[in-house]
Design an enzyme around this catalytic site. Structure first.
Site: not given
Length: 677
Positions: A328, A352
């Protein structure tokens, strides 16, 4: 009577003939001698005179003092000291067994010294001088000097010896020296430097000692000495003093280096800290480390086995040579690419549900957490994988490759250390050249999805991640990273800087850079790194990351059920103070687990030390403590506290992953299956 007279006349004639022949022979001999004398005295005078001088004059090389290596504050990492050595020419010393019976009566010779000496004799010429014993004290040296006549071929010499007073601290940066090998001699001869190494028996082998060998070595001097027929010196005829090597002033801060190394607390990993405005490398950590002093006179077998066979690989320079998926920590750069390429607006909301569906397959968030309506700021703060999965197909792998390349991903940074690896910044062209099989050369859209979250074929060095972080902190200005800040003349003390100008500037929109920086600041304030920086009196911008070491193949990750060396890597990239960065850090804790709970605390210790010595502006401290001097801005979506989890590790897609990329160390293989492009 007549016959007698005739006989006498014949005898006189024969006598005169013989006399003339004798005179002719004498003159011929004198002529030959005169011709030879002319030839020796006139025609060959210069050559014979030179040979006579060589028989009478010995030319002795004087090795120079090697340059020292110091940190930015003058603390010494490599230095020299004078010591006495015993050197032996085996061809002149007679039987070695007899030598080792009598010599130890005067000077202590350990079994290790004898083994090392015999090994070196076997590897070199019998007429070469071989070191038998190092570091003789004054008493031993004077005692041997008084009895030297008993040991032909054994000579007492004074020489410079290298020492690394910091031991394992920054060992991968400094490197070490070692005895000149046959391959070294070939390299020196090819470069025309062999003559400058007469009398020198060591050369840089690793680290800065090798990279800057041409600066550190100096220039060899010489001494012409008149000697007797037995080789004993009578007087010095001429002397050319050696020129000492230049000193290296590093950008490293040894205090910061020690703090960073200790922060790993025995864990394997790497850390690079860079000053964004200059490219100075402030700390360069590879853990575990080693003691370079072991290599100066040849490492013994036991220590070599301990280092070479260790499963922790202490000799590998991890920030330079190890390549990893960066998880990430890649997301801030992907987000910036989406903004710069016009693929998504910062405040555009994306739903999401905890997964991203593409081609009938689902790519899930870590822990299958659903974040609902998410903008770019919040996606970075909570590390939403779904948000960045969706950016992959929108941007495309080739456009992502072209955007990331100027930041240094998958490129050689050109740092002044040998052995840097390029890593892999994937693209369609890269895959076509990396694989021979036509089917494997095909790029699938599902692979782009994994690349967008820092997994898949992505494989970068920690140095590349640190450099990209420094470029981001410096608003796109690329300063070449370097460890040597300047080269110091040993005679007048002047220092010549190595890097002073930017290499180039990436054309970025400042509003986009500022948006990413604010989001990274929120990651530390209320996001996945908030716990590590609670109560910090300074402002940090950063991003946590967790990268898989192997594919789960659809299974669930349980750290306590797998081998420790197969657990996830913990990463963290950051810079501080957030408003005016003076330091950028990237680090990895191998098999450490979550980036927020393992890697970020390491960075906190580094920042606590560095920013306490170089404090932030009062305005920045007030902001970090929640006391802004200006009206607070309206709340953004990132102000909504994220879920309690600090996980940022993307789980695998449901199908099996694609094959591992060749040449990748610890590369994750979390990708979708064969989805049509």
């Amino acid at each position: 009577m007549f016959e007698f007279k005739k006989t006498g006349q014949q005898q006189r004639q024969r006598f005169r003939l013989r006399a003339w022949v004798a005179v002719g022979l004498v003159f011929a001999c004198f002529g030959l001698l005169s011709w030879r004398l002319w030839q020796l005295q006139v025609e060959r005078h210069e050559g014979l005179a030179a040979r006579a001088d060589r028989n009478r004059i010995a030319v002795v090389p004087i090795p120079p003092r090697r340059g020292e290596i110091v940190d930015r504050n003058g603390e010494v990492l490599a230095r020299n000291y004078r010591t006495y050595t015993l050197e032996v020419v085996p061809a002149q010393a007679g039987p070695l067994d007899e030598l080792f019976k009598t010599l130890p009566q005067l000077v202590h010779i350990s079994p290790a010294d004898e083994r090392r000496f015999r090994r070196r004799v076997a590897e070199s010429s019998r007429y070469a001088s071989v070191v038998l014993r190092n570091n003789l004290n004054e008493t031993e040296a004077s005692w041997f000097a008084a009895h030297a006549f008993r040991f032909p071929g054994v000579e007492l010499k004074a020489r410079w010896v290298r020492e690394y007073p910091q031991g394992p601290v920054a060992a991968h940066v400094v490197g070490y020296i070692g005895r000149i090998s046959e391959s070294d001699l070939e390299t020196l001869e090819a470069s025309g430097q062999l003559g400058n190494y007469r009398g020198t028996d060591v050369i840089g082998k690793k680290g800065l000692e090798k990279t800057w060998e041409h600066v550190l070595h100096g220039r060899t001097g010489l001494e012409e000495v008149e000697v007797t027929a037995r080789g004993r010196p009578v007087r010095t005829l001429r002397r050319i003093d050696p020129q000492p090597g230049a000193n290296l002033v590093l950008s490293l801060d040894l205090g910061l280096q020690r703090v960073a190394e200790e922060a790993f607390a025995g864990q394997r990993g790497a850390l690079v800290a860079i000053e964004p405005a200059t490219g100075d490398v402030l700390a360069f950590v590879s853990q575990p480390s080693f003691d370079p002093n072991l290599f100066i006179d040849g490492i013994d077998v036991e220590n070599w086995k301990l280092l070479n066979e260790s499963p922790d690989h202490p000799l590998i320079n991890r920030p330079l040579y190890g390549t990893y998926p960066i998880g990430s920590t890649y997301k801030p750069f992907v987000a910036l690419a989406a903004l710069e390429l016009g693929k998504r607006r910062a405040h555009e909301r994306f739903y999401d549900p905890g997964y991203y569906e593409f081609g009938g397959q689902r790519f899930r968030n870590a822990g299958s957490v659903a974040y609902g309506m998410t903008d770019m700021n919040r996606a970075l703060v909570v590390s939403s994988d779904t948000y960045f999965y969706s950016l992959g197909p929108e941007i495309g792998v080739d456009a992502l490759h072209d955007f990331m390349k100027p930041f240094g991903f998958g490129q050689l940074t050109g740092i002044d250390l040998e052995g840097e690896r390029r890593g892999i910044l994937p693209s369609r062209e890269w895959k076509r050249s990396a694989y021979k099989d036509r089917e494997q050369q095909r790029w699938y859209a599902g692979e782009t999805i994994s690349v967008a979250v820092g997994q898949g074929y992505n494989s970068f060095t920690l140095l590349q991640l640190a450099q990209a972080t420094a470029v981001l902190a410096n608003d796109g200005v690329y300063m070449k990273p370097h460890l040597v800040r300047g080269v110091q003349d040993p005679l007048n003390g002047s220092i010549e800087p190595t890097v002073s100008e930017p290499s180039y500037r990436i054309p970025l929109k400042q509003e986009n850079v500022d948006l990413i920086k604010r989001a990274l600041n929120d990651v530390v304030k209320v996001g996945t790194a908030r716990r590590a920086f609670l109560g910090a009196p300074y402002n940090v911008a950063g991003k946590t990351g967790t990268a898989q070491v192997y594919s789960l193949r659809g299974g669930q990750y349980r750290a306590n059920e797998i081998d420790e060396r197969l657990r996830d890597h913990a990463l963290f990239m950051s810079f501080a103070p957030a408003e005016k960065p003076s330091i950028a850090i990237a680090l990895i804790v191998e098999n450490g687990g979550w980036g927020g709970s393992v890697a970020a605390p390491v960075a906190r210790k580094v920042y606590d030390y560095w920013l306490s010595r170089n404090p932030a502006d009062p305005e920045q401290i007030r902001q970090a403590q929640g006391r802004p001097s200006e009206p607070a801005p309206a709340p953004a979506m990132s102000d909504v506290p994220p879920p309690a989890t600090d996980t940022d590790r993307p789980p695998p897609a449901d199908p099996a992953p694609v094959p591992r990329a060749p040449g990748v160390v610890n590369a994750a293989r979390v990708t979708a299956g064969s989805i049509a492009p």
